[in-house]
Design a protein around this motif. Structure first.
Motif, PDB file in Angstrom:
ATOM      1  N   ASP A 169      15.420 -33.735 -37.874  1.00 24.65           N
ATOM      2  CA  ASP A 169      14.256 -34.406 -37.292  1.00 24.65           C
ATOM      3  C   ASP A 169      13.361 -35.037 -38.341  1.00 24.65           C
ATOM      4  O   ASP A 169      12.360 -35.655 -38.016  1.00 24.65           O
ATOM      5  N   SER A 220       5.550 -33.146 -34.202  1.00 22.44           N
ATOM      6  CA  SER A 220       5.406 -33.117 -32.744  1.00 22.44           C
ATOM      7  C   SER A 220       5.691 -31.730 -32.182  1.00 22.44           C
ATOM      8  O   SER A 220       5.133 -31.340 -31.151  1.00 22.44           O
ATOM      9  N   HIS A 221       6.537 -30.959 -32.870  1.00 23.58           N
ATOM     10  CA  HIS A 221       6.880 -29.615 -32.393  1.00 23.58           C
ATOM     11  C   HIS A 221       5.701 -28.651 -32.488  1.00 23.58           C
ATOM     12  O   HIS A 221       5.733 -27.572 -31.896  1.00 23.58           O
ATOM     13  N   LEU A 222       4.640 -29.046 -33.207  1.00 24.90           N
ATOM     14  CA  LEU A 222       3.457 -28.196 -33.343  1.00 24.90           C
ATOM     15  C   LEU A 222       2.307 -28.661 -32.449  1.00 24.90           C
ATOM     16  O   LEU A 222       1.189 -28.152 -32.564  1.00 24.90           O
ATOM     17  N   ASN A 223       2.587 -29.618 -31.565  1.00 23.79           N
ATOM     18  CA  ASN A 223       1.589 -30.066 -30.586  1.00 23.79           C
ATOM     19  C   ASN A 223       0.311 -30.548 -31.272  1.00 23.79           C
ATOM     20  O   ASN A 223      -0.796 -30.122 -30.950  1.00 23.79           O
TER      21      ASN A 223
END
Length: 220
Positions: free
Chosen positions: A25, A58-61
Motif C-alpha cells: 500500500d 487511510s488505515h488510521l482514519n
C-alpha cells in the motif's frame, strides 16, 4: 510533556540502509498525479503531500487538510476521520503538524490538539523554555521528513513578540535528538518511520536517509 500511551516505536539504525521491499500500500501507482521530481510549485508540492499522506495513512482514519488559519488537530468523530489541519497551506507547516501527530500515540489522538499545552506567541521566558522542551523531538522528526523531500528545514522558536529563548541551544538539542535516532539511542515513532519510508520510496528511489546528510551548521 509525557505521552499518555506511547506508540510502538522502532530503532532507526536501519535508516542508514536501503529498503529492499515495502508494503504494497506504499505504492503510488494508483494515486500519484505526477512524479515528485516533476513538481515545481509550492501548491503542487502541497497537493501531492495531501494526496499521498491520506493514501498512506487511510488505515488510521486520519486526513491531512489545508487550514486558512492556525494549525489544529481534530479527533475523529461520527462525521468523519481525524483531521491534521496545517497553517495557511504551507508545506513545512504540514510536515511539522505531521511530526506532532506521529509522536502523539493512540490515546492522545483522541484529544483535541493532541492534548498539547500551548501558550500563544508572546510567551514568558519560563513558558518559552517549556515550549522548546516539548518541541525538540517534533522538530528533529520534521527535519528527517524535510530531508527526505529534499527541502530546507529551519527550526522554529515561534515566539516573535515574547522572550526569544536560546536559539543556539535549541538547535543543538534538535541536532542531538536527530543523531540519537540514527545511533539507536532513541526510537522513532512507528508512523514517523512509515512516513519516511513512503517519502523515500517516491523521492529517493527507496534510498533511506544517511546520518552524514545532517550537520549542525545546517540549522544556522
Amino acid at each position: 510533556m509525557h505521552l499518555l500511551q506511547p506508540q510502538t516505536e522502532v530503532n532507526v539504525s536501519s535508516l542508514m540502509s536501503t529498503i529492499s521491499t515495502l508494503d504494497s500500500d506504499i505504492s503510488t501507482d494508483q494515486v500519484q498525479l505526477s512524479a515528485w521530481e516533476k513538481l515545481s510549485t509550492e501548491t503542487e508540492h502541497v497537493d501531492w503531500l495531501i494526496l499521498h499522506f491520506n493514501h498512506w495513512f487511510s488505515h488510521l482514519n486520519v486526513s491531512l487538510v489545508k487550514g486558512d488559519f492556525e494549525p489544529e488537530y481534530f479527533p475523529a468523530d461520527l462525521n468523519g476521520p481525524a483531521r491534521i489541519q496545517f497553517a495557511h497551506g504551507y508545506f513545512n507547516s504540514a510536515l511539522h503538524e505531521i511530526s506532532h501527530w506521529t509522536i502523539a500515540g493512540d490515546q492522545r489522538r483522541l484529544l483535541p490538539d493532541l492534548g498539547y499545552w500551548y501558550a500563544p506567541d508572546g510567551r514568558s521566558k519560563e513558558q518559552q523554555a517549556l515550549f522548546e522542551q516539548v518541541e525538540i523531538k517534533p522538530q528533529a522528526i520534521e527535519w528527517l521528513f524535510a530531508k527526505a523531500f529534499g527541502r530546507k528545514f529551519r527550526v522554529s522558536l515561534d515566539n516573535l513578540t515574547g522572550e526569544g529563548g536560546d536559539g543556539s541551544s535549541f538547535k543543538d538539542n534538535v541536532y542531538t535528538q536527530l543523531q540519537a535516532y540514527f545511533k539507536g539511542e532513541a526510537k522513532l515513532p512507528r508512523d514517523a518511520w512509515r512516513f519516511i519510508q513512503c517519502i523515500c520510496h517516491c523521492t529517493r528511489a527507496g534510498k533511506m536517509l544517511q546520518a552524514n546528510e545532517f550537520q549542525r551548521e545546517m540549522l544556522d
